[in-house]
Design a protein around this motif. Structure first.
Motif, mmCIF file in Angstrom:
data_model
loop_
_atom_site.group_PDB
_atom_site.id
_atom_site.type_symbol
_atom_site.label_atom_id
_atom_site.label_comp_id
_atom_site.label_asym_id
_atom_site.label_seq_id
_atom_site.Cartn_x
_atom_site.Cartn_y
_atom_site.Cartn_z
ATOM 1 N N ALA A 1 -11.088 0.176 -4.647
ATOM 2 C CA ALA A 1 -10.994 0.742 -2.604
ATOM 3 C C ALA A 1 -9.401 -0.438 -1.567
ATOM 4 C CB ALA A 1 -11.630 0.551 -2.418
ATOM 5 N N GLU A 2 -9.068 -1.714 -2.850
ATOM 6 C CA GLU A 2 -8.473 -2.773 -2.129
ATOM 7 C C GLU A 2 -7.119 -2.317 -1.754
ATOM 8 O OE1 GLU A 2 -7.623 -6.863 -3.005
ATOM 9 O OE2 GLU A 2 -7.530 -5.687 -4.651
ATOM 10 N N VAL A 3 -6.260 -1.061 -3.168
ATOM 11 C CA VAL A 3 -5.221 -0.751 -2.829
ATOM 12 C C VAL A 3 -5.407 0.434 -1.857
ATOM 13 C CG1 VAL A 3 -2.911 0.445 -3.827
ATOM 14 C CG2 VAL A 3 -4.304 -1.837 -5.333
ATOM 15 N N ALA A 4 -5.964 1.279 -2.006
ATOM 16 C CA ALA A 4 -6.111 2.504 -0.851
ATOM 17 C C ALA A 4 -6.254 1.824 0.326
ATOM 18 C CB ALA A 4 -7.674 2.961 -1.176
ATOM 19 N N ALA A 5 -7.231 1.025 0.661
ATOM 20 C CA ALA A 5 -6.696 -0.109 2.100
ATOM 21 C C ALA A 5 -5.778 -0.243 2.051
ATOM 22 C CB ALA A 5 -8.057 -0.925 1.827
ATOM 23 N N CYS A 6 -4.731 -1.248 1.306
ATOM 24 C CA CYS A 6 -3.613 -1.547 1.888
ATOM 25 C C CYS A 6 -2.642 -0.220 2.450
ATOM 26 C CB CYS A 6 -3.312 -2.877 0.677
ATOM 27 S SG CYS A 6 -3.785 -4.163 0.623
ATOM 28 N N LEU A 7 -2.541 0.921 1.108
ATOM 29 C CA LEU A 7 -1.782 1.934 1.654
ATOM 30 C C LEU A 7 -1.587 2.402 3.068
ATOM 31 C CD1 LEU A 7 -1.709 3.408 -1.974
ATOM 32 C CD2 LEU A 7 -0.286 2.629 -0.296
ATOM 33 N N ARG A 8 -3.505 2.026 3.312
ATOM 34 C CA ARG A 8 -3.628 3.097 4.813
ATOM 35 C C ARG A 8 -2.849 2.477 5.762
ATOM 36 N NH1 ARG A 8 -8.502 5.009 1.802
ATOM 37 N NH2 ARG A 8 -9.412 2.529 2.479
ATOM 38 N N MET B 1 -4.532 8.020 -5.207
ATOM 39 C CA MET B 1 -2.759 6.847 -5.610
ATOM 40 C C MET B 1 -3.582 5.897 -5.786
ATOM 41 S SD MET B 1 -0.029 8.356 -5.677
ATOM 42 C CE MET B 1 0.854 6.950 -5.644
ATOM 43 N N GLY B 2 -4.471 5.592 -4.344
ATOM 44 C CA GLY B 2 -4.840 3.804 -5.122
ATOM 45 C C GLY B 2 -5.535 3.541 -6.232
ATOM 46 N N SER B 3 -6.167 4.153 -7.015
ATOM 47 C CA SER B 3 -6.478 3.884 -7.610
ATOM 48 C C SER B 3 -5.808 4.174 -8.590
ATOM 49 C CB SER B 3 -7.648 5.038 -8.657
ATOM 50 O OG SER B 3 -8.213 4.567 -9.707
ATOM 51 N N GLN B 4 -4.943 4.936 -8.767
ATOM 52 C CA GLN B 4 -3.447 5.198 -10.376
ATOM 53 C C GLN B 4 -3.276 3.821 -10.418
ATOM 54 O OE1 GLN B 4 -3.171 7.358 -12.268
ATOM 55 N NE2 GLN B 4 -0.986 7.358 -13.227
ATOM 56 N N ILE B 5 -2.239 3.744 -8.673
ATOM 57 C CA ILE B 5 -1.922 1.938 -8.639
ATOM 58 C C ILE B 5 -2.004 1.056 -9.450
ATOM 59 C CG2 ILE B 5 -0.423 0.639 -7.074
ATOM 60 C CD1 ILE B 5 -0.135 2.975 -5.174
ATOM 61 N N THR B 6 -3.145 1.083 -8.988
ATOM 62 C CA THR B 6 -4.609 -0.508 -9.134
ATOM 63 C C THR B 6 -4.304 -0.251 -10.616
ATOM 64 O OG1 THR B 6 -5.463 0.207 -6.978
ATOM 65 C CG2 THR B 6 -6.762 -1.077 -8.822
ATOM 66 N N ASN B 7 -4.385 1.182 -11.754
ATOM 67 C CA ASN B 7 -4.427 0.688 -12.901
ATOM 68 C C ASN B 7 -2.953 0.150 -13.750
ATOM 69 O OD1 ASN B 7 -7.427 0.665 -12.896
ATOM 70 N ND2 ASN B 7 -7.738 2.709 -13.265
ATOM 71 N N LEU C 1 6.498 -3.113 -8.345
ATOM 72 C CA LEU C 1 6.001 -1.689 -7.595
ATOM 73 C C LEU C 1 5.034 -2.492 -6.390
ATOM 74 C CD1 LEU C 1 4.912 -0.685 -11.039
ATOM 75 C CD2 LEU C 1 6.448 0.852 -9.814
ATOM 76 N N LEU C 2 4.819 -4.000 -7.092
ATOM 77 C CA LEU C 2 4.173 -4.671 -5.274
ATOM 78 C C LEU C 2 5.283 -4.613 -4.512
ATOM 79 C CD1 LEU C 2 2.614 -7.998 -6.692
ATOM 80 C CD2 LEU C 2 1.323 -5.913 -6.459
ATOM 81 N N VAL C 3 6.611 -4.445 -4.418
ATOM 82 C CA VAL C 3 7.515 -4.344 -3.452
ATOM 83 C C VAL C 3 7.633 -3.146 -3.091
ATOM 84 C CG1 VAL C 3 9.710 -4.943 -2.549
ATOM 85 C CG2 VAL C 3 8.569 -6.695 -3.817
ATOM 86 N N GLU C 4 7.725 -2.083 -3.639
ATOM 87 C CA GLU C 4 8.150 -0.838 -3.350
ATOM 88 C C GLU C 4 6.332 -0.254 -3.040
ATOM 89 O OE1 GLU C 4 9.850 2.524 -2.825
ATOM 90 O OE2 GLU C 4 10.389 1.172 -4.087
ATOM 91 N N PHE C 5 5.897 -0.418 -2.183
ATOM 92 C CA PHE C 5 4.489 0.181 -1.988
ATOM 93 C C PHE C 5 4.042 -0.769 -1.235
ATOM 94 C CE2 PHE C 5 4.421 2.489 -6.565
ATOM 95 C CZ PHE C 5 4.288 3.309 -6.198
ATOM 96 N N GLY C 6 4.206 -2.198 -0.614
ATOM 97 C CA GLY C 6 4.435 -2.845 0.729
ATOM 98 C C GLY C 6 2.945 -2.919 0.199
ATOM 99 N N ALA D 1 6.005 7.423 0.657
ATOM 100 C CA ALA D 1 5.079 7.180 1.387
ATOM 101 C C ALA D 1 3.789 8.662 1.504
ATOM 102 C CB ALA D 1 4.609 6.486 2.229
ATOM 103 N N GLU D 2 4.868 9.679 0.880
ATOM 104 C CA GLU D 2 4.215 11.200 0.901
ATOM 105 C C GLU D 2 3.153 11.350 -0.014
ATOM 106 O OE1 GLU D 2 5.010 13.824 3.155
ATOM 107 O OE2 GLU D 2 6.034 12.958 4.291
ATOM 108 N N LEU D 3 3.071 10.226 -1.175
ATOM 109 C CA LEU D 3 1.864 11.028 -2.127
ATOM 110 C C LEU D 3 0.906 10.353 -1.665
ATOM 111 C CD1 LEU D 3 4.607 9.331 -5.139
ATOM 112 C CD2 LEU D 3 4.084 11.852 -5.017
#
Length: 293
Positions: free
Chosen positions: A188-195, A220-226, A276-281, A208-210
């Motif tokens: 949930a952590e990355v998904a919360a940041c994306l939201r 996406m949060g799950s995928q990015i996390t792993n 990736l950290l920068v690209e996804f904020g 960001a459309e993804l």
């Protein structure tokens, strides 16, 4: 015509090896242990849920057993930490199939739910599995306690929820683990940041459309996390393999990350991780998780 069955004579029950073969158990597997873990019923049968659990643990064992065999060479006492142990299905089966006959090595089960820890302690005592210990604490706390060794050979985390998998990775790095076997669960952590940054990212990049729709945000949060976890492990000197745990019909939380220490830290992995950290904020929110040397 068949001869009539003799009166009072009942059909003999299958011998234990036949039962094990019918249930597709591994050689040497204790039926009594599986009953104690409620994987088998009292009369030695498997229901559908238990069959799924046993298949997951057995499939994971296929990845772990070669690591243990390699580490056990030259009389090395293998140490294994099982994080988010739950009812310790994995730890008990590893002990029963490998550690018991090896005669050395130790398994530590780490779990936050006290009743499960107490039940595992009692079961280990009942079975005479004296080289198993169970600790009632979080993964993060286990990194700082004196109740576990300074080093571990293998770190496992089967369905450790959300950031517990990241804590298991941090534990493995701190304890200089020679191998990590991770099956991430809910994230949930990355998904919360994306939201949180969705509006800004939609204006900044078409990527960001993804994750514009809520269901895509979670995926996406799950995928990015792993992906970040794998890059981090590679940057810290691990060779990483990602594969399926079992078929998708058995579990949606199905990704298995196998990391084996080589000592060769990949600079490219560290660079891609930062990009990736920068690209996804995520650079401000998650920088503390991925400390690069």
């Amino acid at each position: 015509m068949k001869a009539p069955r003799a009166a009072g004579r009942s059909t003999p029950k299958p011998a234990a090896p036949d039962v094990a073969q019918q249930l597709e158990l591994k050689p040497g597997q204790s039926i009594d242990l599986l009953k104690a873990l409620h994987i088998l019923t009292r009369d030695g049968k498997l229901n559908q849920d238990s069959r799924r659990k046993l298949k997951q643990v057995y499939h994971l064992y296929q990845f772990i057993e070669p690591l243990l065999t390699e580490l056990a060479a030259q009389d090395h006492p293998v140490s294994l930490a099982d994080h988010g142990a739950g009812k310790s299905y994995l730890g008990f089966i590893l002990y029963d199939l490998f550690f018991k006959n090896l005669g050395r090595g130790h398994i530590y089960g780490i779990e936050t739910r006290a009743p499960l820890v107490e039940a595992s302690q009692q079961l280990a005592a009942d079975l005479g599995f004296d080289r198993m210990s169970f600790l009632n604490m979080s993964v993060a706390d286990s990194t700082r306690t004196d109740a576990v060794p300074e080093r571990f050979d293998v770190v496992t985390a089967l369905h450790a929820c959300d950031t517990a998998t990241d804590d298991a990775i941090a534990f493995g790095l701190e304890k200089r683990a020679r191998a990590m076997v991770l099956v991430p669960c809910c994230q949930a952590e990355v998904a919360a940041c994306l939201r949180q940054n969705k509006a800004m990212n939609l204006a900044r990049t078409p990527l960001a459309e993804l994750w514009r729709h809520p269901i895509h945000t979670r995926e996406m949060g799950s995928q990015i996390t792993n992906v970040l976890r794998c890059l981090y492990l590679e940057s810290q000197g691990y060779q990483v393999t990602v594969t399926e745990l079992v078929g998708w019909e058995h579990s949606m939380k199905n990704e298995l990350i196998l990391a084996k220490y080589t000592g060769q830290k990949k600079r490219a992995a560290a660079e891609r991780l930062q990009q990736l950290l920068v690209e996804f904020g995520l650079d401000q929110s998650l920088q503390h998780r991925y400390r690069l040397d």
